[in-house]
Motif scaffolding. Structure first.
Motif, PDB file in Angstrom:
ATOM      1  N   GLY A  14       0.780  -1.238   0.000  1.00  0.00           N
ATOM      2  CA  GLY A  14       0.000   0.000   0.000  1.00  0.00           C
ATOM      3  C   GLY A  14       0.811   1.287   0.000  1.00  0.00           C
ATOM      4  O   GLY A  14       0.525   2.201  -0.791  1.00  0.00           O
ATOM      5  N   PRO A  15       1.837   1.432   0.856  1.00  0.00           N
ATOM      6  CA  PRO A  15       2.600   2.684   0.865  1.00  0.00           C
ATOM      7  C   PRO A  15       3.541   2.832  -0.328  1.00  0.00           C
ATOM      8  O   PRO A  15       4.024   3.928  -0.603  1.00  0.00           O
ATOM      9  CB  PRO A  15       3.411   2.590   2.166  1.00  0.00           C
ATOM     10  N   VAL A  16       3.828   1.740  -1.022  1.00  0.00           N
ATOM     11  CA  VAL A  16       4.800   1.751  -2.114  1.00  0.00           C
ATOM     12  C   VAL A  16       4.144   2.109  -3.450  1.00  0.00           C
ATOM     13  O   VAL A  16       4.710   2.851  -4.260  1.00  0.00           O
ATOM     14  CB  VAL A  16       5.493   0.372  -2.210  1.00  0.00           C
ATOM     15  N   HIS A  27       9.762  -7.937   9.174  1.00  0.00           N
ATOM     16  CA  HIS A  27       9.527  -8.680   7.946  1.00  0.00           C
ATOM     17  C   HIS A  27       8.708  -7.890   6.926  1.00  0.00           C
ATOM     18  O   HIS A  27       9.014  -7.910   5.730  1.00  0.00           O
ATOM     19  CB  HIS A  27       8.818  -9.999   8.282  1.00  0.00           C
ATOM     20  N   LEU A  28       7.679  -7.208   7.372  1.00  0.00           N
ATOM     21  CA  LEU A  28       6.836  -6.435   6.446  1.00  0.00           C
ATOM     22  C   LEU A  28       7.515  -5.107   6.136  1.00  0.00           C
ATOM     23  O   LEU A  28       7.033  -4.023   6.480  1.00  0.00           O
ATOM     24  CB  LEU A  28       5.437  -6.240   7.032  1.00  0.00           C
ATOM     25  N   VAL A  29       8.633  -5.200   5.449  1.00  0.00           N
ATOM     26  CA  VAL A  29       9.498  -4.043   5.211  1.00  0.00           C
ATOM     27  C   VAL A  29       8.804  -2.985   4.359  1.00  0.00           C
ATOM     28  O   VAL A  29       9.096  -1.787   4.495  1.00  0.00           O
ATOM     29  CB  VAL A  29      10.822  -4.520   4.571  1.00  0.00           C
ATOM     30  N   MET A  30       7.876  -3.373   3.507  1.00  0.00           N
ATOM     31  CA  MET A  30       7.184  -2.394   2.667  1.00  0.00           C
ATOM     32  C   MET A  30       6.314  -1.457   3.505  1.00  0.00           C
ATOM     33  O   MET A  30       6.047  -0.321   3.114  1.00  0.00           O
ATOM     34  CB  MET A  30       6.291  -3.090   1.632  1.00  0.00           C
ATOM     35  N   LEU A  31       5.854  -1.957   4.663  1.00  0.00           N
ATOM     36  CA  LEU A  31       5.033  -1.151   5.556  1.00  0.00           C
ATOM     37  C   LEU A  31       5.878  -0.455   6.620  1.00  0.00           C
ATOM     38  O   LEU A  31       5.558   0.658   7.040  1.00  0.00           O
ATOM     39  CB  LEU A  31       3.979  -2.030   6.241  1.00  0.00           C
ATOM     40  N   ALA A  32       6.941  -1.104   7.057  1.00  0.00           N
ATOM     41  CA  ALA A  32       7.777  -0.547   8.111  1.00  0.00           C
ATOM     42  C   ALA A  32       8.787   0.469   7.582  1.00  0.00           C
ATOM     43  O   ALA A  32       9.093   1.461   8.249  1.00  0.00           O
ATOM     44  CB  ALA A  32       8.510  -1.664   8.850  1.00  0.00           C
ATOM     45  N   GLU A  33       9.318   0.222   6.380  1.00  0.00           N
ATOM     46  CA  GLU A  33      10.340   1.097   5.785  1.00  0.00           C
ATOM     47  C   GLU A  33      10.032   1.338   4.304  1.00  0.00           C
ATOM     48  O   GLU A  33      10.825   1.011   3.421  1.00  0.00           O
ATOM     49  CB  GLU A  33      11.727   0.474   5.944  1.00  0.00           C
ATOM     50  N   PRO A  34       8.878   1.929   4.007  1.00  0.00           N
ATOM     51  CA  PRO A  34       8.478   2.074   2.599  1.00  0.00           C
ATOM     52  C   PRO A  34       9.419   2.953   1.781  1.00  0.00           C
ATOM     53  O   PRO A  34       9.616   2.707   0.591  1.00  0.00           O
ATOM     54  CB  PRO A  34       7.074   2.682   2.683  1.00  0.00           C
ATOM     55  N   LYS A  35      10.015   3.977   2.379  1.00  0.00           N
ATOM     56  CA  LYS A  35      10.908   4.848   1.624  1.00  0.00           C
ATOM     57  C   LYS A  35      12.119   4.082   1.115  1.00  0.00           C
ATOM     58  O   LYS A  35      12.560   4.287  -0.022  1.00  0.00           O
ATOM     59  CB  LYS A  35      11.346   6.031   2.486  1.00  0.00           C
TER      60      LYS A  35
END
Length: 238
Positions: A21-23, A215-223
């Motif tokens: 979602g954030p990506v 593990h959910l790097v797209m949500l934790a570290e989207p930038k």
């Protein structure tokens, strides 16, 4: 003008396409074409064939991105002719003839191993299958450290399970052997041992980035994820 690839985002086990979602908005704002399919999570063989069928229907080059179990899927589906690059996000990078269980078995178990829940599901004309989930109470800690707690609660009860058979199926090919590849290690990953990620990426000769993330790097570290994908897009634009 360079032709940028279509970015195909393949989610992993215990998640769905909304995990990107954030990506997605950042990629769309860059003017890129993006596809984020719903992975069935039924078997490595079937899931890879499904993603390959989506790739074949895309006109022009494709950059395949896989998170977690999605990394195993893109390793096989990435053999499609129009795939120009692979990106692994806290993911399994299997070799040809290797299974998830075999790769994971080389290293210490992550916290996820003790948090799995097994439930039967019916299969027409054959014995029941087994779906694998993460214990709802353990999900935020094991999967989603650094993610908004309210979102983590929703993710915990809306998991897309992975069938048990997927852990033993072997990759029929390893597309990273002849395509440029990038790997992101989540150093605080409790779902996949970060050493599993490092090993797979190093073996494949990938361009490797590390970030202190769950593990959910797209949500934790989207930038961090977006910048990595931008780098891969630039490198694979014809």
């Amino acid at each position: 003008m360079p032709t940028a690839p279509t970015v195909v985002l393949v989610h992993g086990a215990f998640a769905d396409a909304s995990s990107f979602g954030p990506v997605v908005p950042a990629l769309l704002d860059d003017g890129l074409s993006v596809v984020a399919p719903a992975l069935p999570n039924r078997s490595l063989v079937a899931d890879s064939a499904y993603i390959a069928s989506i790739v074949r229907q895309i006109a022009g080059p494709v950059l395949l991105v896989g998170h977690s179990y999605g990394g195993a899927v893109i390793t096989v589906a990435g053999a499609e002719e129009n795939v120009v690059g692979l990106v692994y996000l806290a993911a399994y990078a299997l070799d040809e003839g290797e299974s998830l269980g075999e790769l994971q078995g080389r290293f210490d178990d992550p916290a996820l191993a003790a948090a799995l829940v097994y439930k039967p599901f019916p299969q027409a004309g054959q014995a029941d299958g087994t779906d694998v989930y993460v214990d709802v109470a353990r999900f935020p800690d094991v999967m989603a450290g650094g993610v908004d707690p309210e979102l983590a609660r929703v993710l915990a009860v809306s998991q897309r399970p992975l069938t048990g058979v997927a852990f033993g199926e072997k990759a029929s090919t390893a597309a990273w052997r002849d395509r440029p590849s990038w790997g992101l290690v989540a150093t605080s990953d409790h779902a996949i041992n970060p050493e599993v990620e490092r090993f797979g990426y190093s073996r494949a000769g990938m361009n490797v980035t590390e970030v202190d993330s769950s593990h959910l790097v797209m949500l934790a570290e989207p930038k961090t994820v977006v910048e990595l994908l931008r780098d891969a897009v630039r490198a694979t634009s014809a």
